[in-house]
Design a protein around this motif. Structure first.
Motif, PDB file in Angstrom:
ATOM      1  N   MET A   1       0.846  -1.188   0.000  1.00 22.12           N
ATOM      2  CA  MET A   1       0.000   0.000   0.000  1.00 22.12           C
ATOM      3  C   MET A   1       0.884   1.241   0.000  1.00 22.12           C
ATOM      4  N   LYS A   2       0.554   2.191  -0.857  1.00 18.19           N
ATOM      5  CA  LYS A   2       1.409   3.356  -1.029  1.00 18.19           C
ATOM      6  C   LYS A   2       1.119   4.406   0.029  1.00 18.19           C
ATOM      7  N   LYS A   3       2.045   5.387   0.091  1.00 15.66           N
ATOM      8  CA  LYS A   3       2.021   6.383   1.168  1.00 15.66           C
ATOM      9  C   LYS A   3       0.719   7.175   1.191  1.00 15.66           C
ATOM     10  N   HIS A   4       0.225   7.617   0.009  1.00  8.50           N
ATOM     11  CA  HIS A   4      -0.954   8.471   0.006  1.00  8.50           C
ATOM     12  C   HIS A   4      -2.167   7.716   0.502  1.00  8.50           C
ATOM     13  N   LYS A   5      -2.272   6.432   0.134  1.00  7.78           N
ATOM     14  CA  LYS A   5      -3.402   5.638   0.605  1.00  7.78           C
ATOM     15  C   LYS A   5      -3.335   5.460   2.111  1.00  7.78           C
ATOM     16  N   LEU A   6      -2.135   5.288   2.625  1.00  4.27           N
ATOM     17  CA  LEU A   6      -1.980   5.193   4.079  1.00  4.27           C
ATOM     18  C   LEU A   6      -2.390   6.496   4.737  1.00  4.27           C
TER      19      LEU A   6
ATOM     20  N   ILE B   1      -4.560   8.787   3.614  1.00  5.46           N
ATOM     21  CA  ILE B   1      -6.010   8.918   3.564  1.00  5.46           C
ATOM     22  C   ILE B   1      -6.661   8.004   4.585  1.00  5.46           C
ATOM     23  N   THR B   2      -6.218   6.740   4.626  1.00  2.00           N
ATOM     24  CA  THR B   2      -6.796   5.797   5.574  1.00  2.00           C
ATOM     25  C   THR B   2      -6.549   6.250   6.996  1.00  2.00           C
TER      26      THR B   2
ATOM     27  N   VAL C   1      -6.450  17.496  -2.234  1.00  2.00           N
ATOM     28  CA  VAL C   1      -6.631  16.069  -2.535  1.00  2.00           C
ATOM     29  C   VAL C   1      -7.827  15.932  -3.459  1.00  2.00           C
ATOM     30  N   THR C   2      -7.630  15.392  -4.647  1.00  2.00           N
ATOM     31  CA  THR C   2      -8.724  15.219  -5.603  1.00  2.00           C
ATOM     32  C   THR C   2      -8.892  13.768  -6.038  1.00  2.00           C
TER      33      THR C   2
ATOM     34  N   SER D   1      -4.325   7.357  -6.195  1.00  2.00           N
ATOM     35  CA  SER D   1      -3.108   8.124  -5.940  1.00  2.00           C
ATOM     36  C   SER D   1      -2.108   7.283  -5.156  1.00  2.00           C
ATOM     37  N   THR D   2      -0.869   7.477  -5.442  1.00  2.00           N
ATOM     38  CA  THR D   2       0.173   6.690  -4.784  1.00  2.00           C
ATOM     39  C   THR D   2       1.047   7.502  -3.847  1.00  2.00           C
ATOM     40  N   GLN D   3       0.863   8.821  -3.833  1.00  2.00           N
ATOM     41  CA  GLN D   3       1.649   9.634  -2.920  1.00  2.00           C
ATOM     42  C   GLN D   3       0.917  10.931  -2.613  1.00  2.00           C
TER      43      GLN D   3
END
Length: 575
Positions: free
Chosen positions: A1-6, A8-9, A170-171, A176-178
């Motif tokens: 899981m990439k940084k941006h998803k982390l 957001i979560t 954030v759109t 998104s990955t970062q």
């Protein structure tokens, strides 16, 4: 899981677990395929509405209300003989000495960004629907849903922008990955402006929505957000937009974006009827007794009254209250008015003594009330051994009856008018007699079927009149400003009152304009923004508050928790 998803979560999980609008037991995923769960019309409607639920909670959640109001010159959370001392948390809000470890500095960011994430997730789901007919949704409905979600997201962004200024846009929360670095204020301003102007054509009018319009973003709602953005443009970007603001306000008032009219009673904008098509509510969240009513929560108005005030009000649904928020005082312990110009909210009302709002709040029966403040003794009746006896509201620090006054100190059981030896008056030296209480939304007695059912009026037509009046005042048209203000103010006074402004506007000054904003919107969590726009937030003096060393306090610091989640974020200047 990439940084941006982390990232957001993390925002979603922290905000939900930390006391958001709904208790969720299921796992929260960072990516959900719309095609996998949008299989019928009801699924689309639920997906569309989810961020609105959070939006209602967000008006007060994670101390957004507390931080905004306590940082201003109108509300205080006092150390009442040890109650609400809370390690100096509220005192730091008042003195503008907050730091990145204070809970609201991370909490407000989580509050706003959970809304942004939820709105973006639902928007992307809507954008992924290629054949709305299969879901029993018309193309017009789908276009409306997309426009409303963009508007809702812009509302969250505008509030985050006002609080922190240097924020991330954030759109995309699906792929998104970062994370993104913070945008400049000019970039964020342009983004919010574009979102709103592009959304307006696809939005409905309140006339089209009819009785179901409350809680839905309309053309007028989005235009009103544009007016807010333009009114504060000089603060946000260094470039004035008063002409643009004036044009938008005139379009709203003349009906370009739907039909609205001012309420004729001062209390109507906050009463249970404010959700109807005949009200001045441009955008509001619908409240109900059995479900959501966030303005009546402890984060806002329920804890804007003293402990046993519900006995005086006849409201027994929730037990006692808690005096978290009260007006800042206008007089010292000897009842001498302070000589500073800012603050003193109750005194500012008393400058026009025939103001109907100045009456002590009282329920009159049949879902009606008078007055907007609690002060003096608060009597009530109770039954003892089968007999009805008269009693008076007391606090939790002694058996004496409370006499609530426009002063802060330790009066304890002193009778009104008695001079006390203790002259100290500050945030750390108060008792339960200290500070007039605001009852903006009615708290009707428990048998009343309309108790705690008012919609929360986030945007009122009155705001547009006052915004336009300020635009006119700033370009030298005092007469035009006075005429607009009086169209609203006349409902606050008896017929033929001398308290209305003279037709030539000669009574209007910068201070009077700011005072009038404060009277009309007292306790609606816009005072901090107004003080900043008028250039006195960091330079002004009010009760127990000296000017700040510089103006870095005009935006809040980004909390330590948020900086730890996203290392691309840079702390705001001065912190």
């Amino acid at each position: 899981m990439k940084k941006h998803k982390l990232y957001i979560t993390g925002l979603l999980l922290t905000a939900l677990v930390g006391g958001s609008c709904t208790k969720l037991d299921e796992h929260v995923y960072d990516k959900v395929d719309a095609a996998g769960f949008l299989t019928r019309r009801d699924d689309v409607i639920r997906d569309f509405l989810r961020p609105f639920e959070h939006g209602y909670w967000s008006i007060q959640g994670n101390d957004v209300y507390a931080a905004g109001e306590n940082a201003s010159d109108e509300i205080g959370t006092y150390n009442r003989q040890g109650d609400w001392q809370d390690g100096g948390y509220y005192q730091r809000m008042h003195y503008h000495t907050w730091n990145i470890n204070d809970g609201f500095t991370s909490g407000a960011w989580k509050n706003f960004y959970q809304g942004i994430v939820l709105a973006t997730n639902s928007l992307q789901d809507m954008e992924a629907i290629s054949d709305p007919a299969k879901l029993s949704v018309t193309p017009e409905e789908l276009a409306d849903f997309k426009s409303e979600l963009r508007t809702l997201r812009a509302w969250f962004y505008l509030r985050a922008f006002d609080f922190y200024r240097n924020i991330e846009i954030v759109t995309d929360v699906k792929s998104s990955t970062q994370g993104n670095p913070q945008s400049t204020p000019q970039e964020t301003f342009a983004y919010i402006e574009k979102e709103l102007t592009e959304s307006i054509p696809g939005l409905p009018t309140r006339d089209q929505l009819g009785a179901n319009g409350i809680g839905r973003w309309t053309k007028a709602g989005a235009a009103a957000l544009l007016a807010r953005l333009y009114l504060n443009a000089k603060v946000y970007t260094g470039t004035e937009k008063f002409a643009e603001c004036e044009a938008v306000c005139r379009d709203i008032i003349t009906g370009k974006y739907g039909s609205y009219q001012l309420d004729t009673r001062w209390d109507a904008p906050f009463d249970y009827t404010n959700k109807t098509v005949n009200s001045e509510t441009i955008y509001g969240f619908p409240g109900t007794l059995a479900r959501t009513h966030w303005q009546y929560d402890g984060g806002m108005y329920w804890w804007s009254i003293t402990y046993d005030a519900p006995l005086y009000l006849g409201f027994s649904d929730w037990g006692g209250a808690n005096p978290r928020f009260a007006l800042q005082p206008g007089r010292d312990v000897d009842s001498v008015e302070y000589n500073f110009q800012l603050g003193k909210p109750f005194v500012k009302f008393q400058r026009y003594p025939d103001d109907l709002r100045l009456k002590k709040y009282k329920n009159l029966g049949n879902s009606t009330r008078e007055g907007m403040f609690l002060y003096g003794y608060l009597p009530f009746t109770r039954v003892v051994d089968g007999k009805t006896v008269q009693d008076t509201v007391r606090g939790n620090k002694g058996p004496y009856p409370l006499f609530i006054r426009d002063q802060v100190g330790q009066f304890l059981g002193a009778k009104p008018g008695t001079k006390i030896a203790d002259k100290e008056s500050n945030m750390n030296h108060a008792d339960h007699n200290s500070g007039v209480f605001l009852v903006k939304y009615p708290i009707y007695p428990t048998p009343d079927p309309n108790r705690i059912t008012s919609a929360y009026a986030e945007i009122r037509l009155t705001e547009i009149y006052y915004t336009l009046a300020e635009c006119l005042y700033r370009k030298g048209d005092k007469a035009g400003a006075a005429q607009l203000l009086n169209q609203v103010r006349k409902r606050n006074y008896p017929e033929g009152s001398p308290s209305l402004y003279k037709a030539d506007g000669s009574q209007l000054t910068d201070q009077e304009m700011l005072d009038e904003w404060g009277r009309e919107f007292l306790g609606e969590n816009r005072r901090r923004t107004d003080l900043i726009r008028w250039g006195v937030f960091s330079t002004g003096t009010w009760w127990d508050k000296q000017p700040d060393a510089d103006n870095h306090t005009e935006i809040f610091p980004i909390g330590r928790d948020i900086l730890n989640i996203n290392p691309q974020l840079k702390q705001n200047p001065g912190y």
